[in-house]
Every structure is written in structure tokens, then in C-alpha cells.
Design a protein around this motif. Structure first.
Motif, PDB file in Angstrom:
ATOM      1  N   UNK A   1      18.407 -17.690  13.649  1.00  0.00           N
ATOM      2  CA  UNK A   1      18.976 -16.332  13.135  1.00  0.00           C
ATOM      3  C   UNK A   1      19.605 -15.721  14.451  1.00  0.00           C
ATOM      4  N   UNK A   2      19.561 -16.295  15.520  1.00  0.00           N
ATOM      5  CA  UNK A   2      20.105 -15.767  16.703  1.00  0.00           C
ATOM      6  C   UNK A   2      19.200 -14.749  17.503  1.00  0.00           C
ATOM      7  N   UNK A   3      18.076 -14.920  17.239  1.00  0.00           N
ATOM      8  CA  UNK A   3      16.846 -13.965  17.680  1.00  0.00           C
ATOM      9  C   UNK A   3      16.758 -14.629  19.244  1.00  0.00           C
ATOM     10  N   UNK A   4      16.436 -13.988  20.119  1.00  0.00           N
ATOM     11  CA  UNK A   4      16.110 -14.599  21.582  1.00  0.00           C
ATOM     12  C   UNK A   4      14.811 -15.138  21.681  1.00  0.00           C
ATOM     13  N   UNK A   5      14.675 -16.339  21.725  1.00  0.00           N
ATOM     14  CA  UNK A   5      13.115 -16.636  22.036  1.00  0.00           C
ATOM     15  C   UNK A   5      12.680 -16.557  23.571  1.00  0.00           C
ATOM     16  N   UNK A   6      13.612 -17.016  24.413  1.00  0.00           N
ATOM     17  CA  UNK A   6      13.246 -16.672  26.020  1.00  0.00           C
ATOM     18  C   UNK A   6      14.694 -17.014  26.665  1.00  0.00           C
ATOM     19  N   UNK A   7      14.541 -16.548  27.981  1.00  0.00           N
ATOM     20  CA  UNK A   7      15.856 -17.160  28.821  1.00  0.00           C
ATOM     21  C   UNK A   7      15.475 -17.189  30.266  1.00  0.00           C
ATOM     22  N   UNK A   8      16.247 -17.628  31.060  1.00  0.00           N
ATOM     23  CA  UNK A   8      16.032 -17.825  32.325  1.00  0.00           C
ATOM     24  C   UNK A   8      17.592 -17.528  33.378  1.00  0.00           C
ATOM     25  N   UNK A   9      17.574 -16.959  34.379  1.00  0.00           N
ATOM     26  CA  UNK A   9      18.809 -17.006  35.290  1.00  0.00           C
ATOM     27  C   UNK A   9      18.459 -17.965  36.189  1.00  0.00           C
ATOM     28  N   UNK A  10      19.562 -18.851  36.186  1.00  0.00           N
ATOM     29  CA  UNK A  10      19.692 -19.814  37.097  1.00  0.00           C
ATOM     30  C   UNK A  10      20.498 -19.659  38.129  1.00  0.00           C
ATOM     31  N   UNK A  11      21.800 -20.216  38.337  1.00  0.00           N
ATOM     32  CA  UNK A  11      22.725 -20.060  39.584  1.00  0.00           C
ATOM     33  C   UNK A  11      23.303 -18.597  39.484  1.00  0.00           C
ATOM     34  N   UNK A  12      23.156 -18.047  40.622  1.00  0.00           N
ATOM     35  CA  UNK A  12      23.649 -16.482  40.739  1.00  0.00           C
ATOM     36  C   UNK A  12      23.893 -16.343  42.092  1.00  0.00           C
ATOM     37  N   UNK A  13      24.551 -15.282  42.568  1.00  0.00           N
ATOM     38  CA  UNK A  13      24.718 -14.578  43.688  1.00  0.00           C
ATOM     39  C   UNK A  13      24.654 -13.117  43.589  1.00  0.00           C
ATOM     40  N   UNK A  14      23.544 -12.838  43.094  1.00  0.00           N
ATOM     41  CA  UNK A  14      23.163 -11.265  42.852  1.00  0.00           C
ATOM     42  C   UNK A  14      22.480 -10.965  44.234  1.00  0.00           C
ATOM     43  N   UNK A  15      22.624  -9.562  44.219  1.00  0.00           N
ATOM     44  CA  UNK A  15      21.866  -8.792  45.440  1.00  0.00           C
ATOM     45  C   UNK A  15      20.461  -9.037  45.617  1.00  0.00           C
ATOM     46  N   UNK A  16      20.070  -9.722  47.056  1.00  0.00           N
ATOM     47  CA  UNK A  16      18.686  -9.874  46.972  1.00  0.00           C
ATOM     48  C   UNK A  16      17.976  -8.717  47.079  1.00  0.00           C
ATOM     49  N   UNK A  17      16.801  -8.481  46.327  1.00  0.00           N
ATOM     50  CA  UNK A  17      16.028  -7.332  46.242  1.00  0.00           C
ATOM     51  C   UNK A  17      16.343  -6.283  45.094  1.00  0.00           C
ATOM     52  N   UNK A  18      17.465  -6.490  44.402  1.00  0.00           N
ATOM     53  CA  UNK A  18      17.905  -5.828  43.399  1.00  0.00           C
ATOM     54  C   UNK A  18      18.184  -6.817  42.214  1.00  0.00           C
ATOM     55  N   UNK A  19      19.348  -7.318  42.349  1.00  0.00           N
ATOM     56  CA  UNK A  19      19.943  -8.213  41.227  1.00  0.00           C
ATOM     57  C   UNK A  19      19.127  -9.571  41.056  1.00  0.00           C
TER      58      UNK A  19
ATOM     59  N   UNK B   1      18.494  -9.700  19.121  1.00  0.00           N
ATOM     60  CA  UNK B   1      19.538 -10.404  18.878  1.00  0.00           C
ATOM     61  C   UNK B   1      19.740 -11.046  17.277  1.00  0.00           C
ATOM     62  N   UNK B   2      18.374 -10.988  16.648  1.00  0.00           N
ATOM     63  CA  UNK B   2      18.444 -11.577  15.256  1.00  0.00           C
ATOM     64  C   UNK B   2      18.951 -10.155  14.399  1.00  0.00           C
ATOM     65  N   UNK B   3      17.808  -9.699  13.992  1.00  0.00           N
ATOM     66  CA  UNK B   3      18.020  -8.356  13.055  1.00  0.00           C
ATOM     67  C   UNK B   3      18.332  -7.280  13.941  1.00  0.00           C
ATOM     68  N   UNK B   4      17.973  -7.235  15.302  1.00  0.00           N
ATOM     69  CA  UNK B   4      18.183  -5.940  16.162  1.00  0.00           C
ATOM     70  C   UNK B   4      18.910  -6.380  17.143  1.00  0.00           C
TER      71      UNK B   4
ATOM     72  N   UNK C   1      23.589 -15.164  21.452  1.00  0.00           N
ATOM     73  CA  UNK C   1      23.003 -14.768  19.880  1.00  0.00           C
ATOM     74  C   UNK C   1      24.215 -14.800  18.928  1.00  0.00           C
ATOM     75  N   UNK C   2      25.358 -14.207  19.429  1.00  0.00           N
ATOM     76  CA  UNK C   2      26.255 -14.387  18.315  1.00  0.00           C
ATOM     77  C   UNK C   2      26.705 -15.489  17.903  1.00  0.00           C
ATOM     78  N   UNK C   3      27.113 -16.557  18.837  1.00  0.00           N
ATOM     79  CA  UNK C   3      27.374 -17.612  18.902  1.00  0.00           C
ATOM     80  C   UNK C   3      26.401 -18.655  18.231  1.00  0.00           C
ATOM     81  N   UNK C   4      25.226 -18.343  18.331  1.00  0.00           N
ATOM     82  CA  UNK C   4      24.116 -19.192  17.427  1.00  0.00           C
ATOM     83  C   UNK C   4      24.131 -18.808  15.931  1.00  0.00           C
ATOM     84  N   UNK C   5      24.391 -17.513  15.694  1.00  0.00           N
ATOM     85  CA  UNK C   5      24.539 -16.871  14.233  1.00  0.00           C
ATOM     86  C   UNK C   5      25.669 -17.844  13.789  1.00  0.00           C
ATOM     87  N   UNK C   6      26.599 -18.179  14.433  1.00  0.00           N
ATOM     88  CA  UNK C   6      27.707 -19.089  13.690  1.00  0.00           C
ATOM     89  C   UNK C   6      27.294 -20.293  13.576  1.00  0.00           C
TER      90      UNK C   6
END
Length: 185
Positions: A104-122, A138-141, A176-181
Motif C-alpha cells: 500500500x506504499x506505507x514505509x516499513x523502514x529505510x537507510x541512508x547509504x551513499x551520501x556527502x552530507x555535512x558531518x555532525x548535521x546531515x 506513506x500509506x494512508x497518511x 511510496x508513490x511508486x510502490x502504490x502504482x
């Protein structure tokens, strides 16, 4: 004029030696880096699977924001959900997120993998508990994509990294929108 030629030749030799040394180092480290990156993806798949069994996957999504789609299988081998390897944009540029959804598009879990975000903040987005604010949405809300859609504790936890939060949230919402399709295909 001769001195310029001699300096030019010397610099060219130094550059050639340095390029050769870098090529040799790359030859040695490239397979180890590729193996490490594969292990990171495999670990993330297990972490976000929500206890479901991994089914087949496809890289032919027809969407530049979705690199890979894995099926999650229920008890009777029916499709219980999906794991998407998503590409989003944060403060530091491109981010890769592994997110799982029910059909239904509801988020079960997620992980941020590769990124270049700011150390200590992002970089706080790499911590598994950061993604808890998206679980069940993402499902009904809708997935919270703005700071004011969060409760005070979650809003305070993203202070100083609003661009990272928005990038992660919009990417997860897109998934979520992609999974709903897809539904339970």
C-alpha cells in the motif's frame, strides 16, 4: 628558454610517475571498494526487509530516481511489499536511500547509504533511528516532507539539517508513490 624546457620536462616526468602510481593504487583498491559497497547494500537489504524474505529484483525500472526494486515475499510467496534503492538529492548532492514499503506504499523502514552530507548535521540521517519518523507513513497518511509535519522532538532532531531532511523525505515519499502504482504485482 632552455630552463623553461627543462622545468617543463621535469614536471611532465613527475606527473607521469604520479599518474602511474595512482593507477597502480587504484588497481589494488578498486576491487576492495566494490566488495565493500556490495556488502553495504546487502546489509541494508537485510536491515530494511522487515522480516520478510527477499524475492527477485530488477534494475530496469525506467526511472532515474529508482535504481533497483526488490520484491518482499510473504508466507505464501505472495508479494508483501518492495524494497527500493532510491536516488535523491540532499545538501551535499546525490544520496542513495534503501527503503522498504508494504504493497500500500506505507514505509516499513529505510537507510541512508551513499551520501556527502555535512558531518555532525546531515550525517545524522545515517543513524537507523533517524528513519523512524518515516515508518508507517506513506500509506494512508502522507510521508512528512516538511519540518512542521513532525512532532516537536522529531522537528528538533533535524535542526540544522533541513535540506538533508527534505531530500530524504521527498525521496522516501517518491518511493511510496511508486510502490502504490505497483500494488501486489
Amino acid at each position: 628558454m632552455r630552463q623553461f624546457a627543462r622545468v617543463g620536462i621535469t614536471l611532465s616526468l613527475i606527473a607521469a610517475i604520479a599518474a602511474t602510481a595512482l593507477a597502480m593504487v587504484n588497481e589494488f583498491t578498486a576491487p576492495k571498494i566494490a566488495a565493500y559497497e556490495l556488502q553495504v547494500v546487502q546489509n541494508a537489504l537485510v536491515e530494511v526487509s522487515g522480516g520478510f524474505e527477499l524475492g527477485d529484483n530488477t534494475t530496469d525500472t525506467g526511472d532515474d530516481s529508482i535504481r533497483e526494486v526488490y520484491r518482499l515475499l510473504g508466507e505464501d510467496d505472495s508479494v508483501a511489499g518492495y524494497i527500493l534503492q532510491l536516488v535523491g538529492s540532499g545538501y551535499g548532492g546525490e544520496m542513495v536511500i534503501m527503503a522498504s514499503y508494504d504493497t500500500g506504499g506505507s514505509v516499513i523502514d529505510a537507510r541512508l547509504l551513499a551520501n556527502a552530507e555535512t558531518p555532525g548535521l546531515g550525517k545524522k540521517a545515517e543513524v537507523p533511528s533517524y528513519m523512524e519518523k518515516f515508518q508507517g507513513t506513506g500509506g494512508s497518511s502522507p510521508v512528512p516532507t516538511k519540518k512542521d509535519a513532525l512532532d516537536k522532538a522529531d522537528a528538533d532532531s533535524i535542526s540544522g539539517s533541513t535540506v538533508t531532511f527534505t531530500g530524504v523525505a521527498k525521496t522516501i515519499s517518491y518511493g511510496s508513490d511508486y510502490v502504490k502504482t505497483l500494488g501486489g504485482e
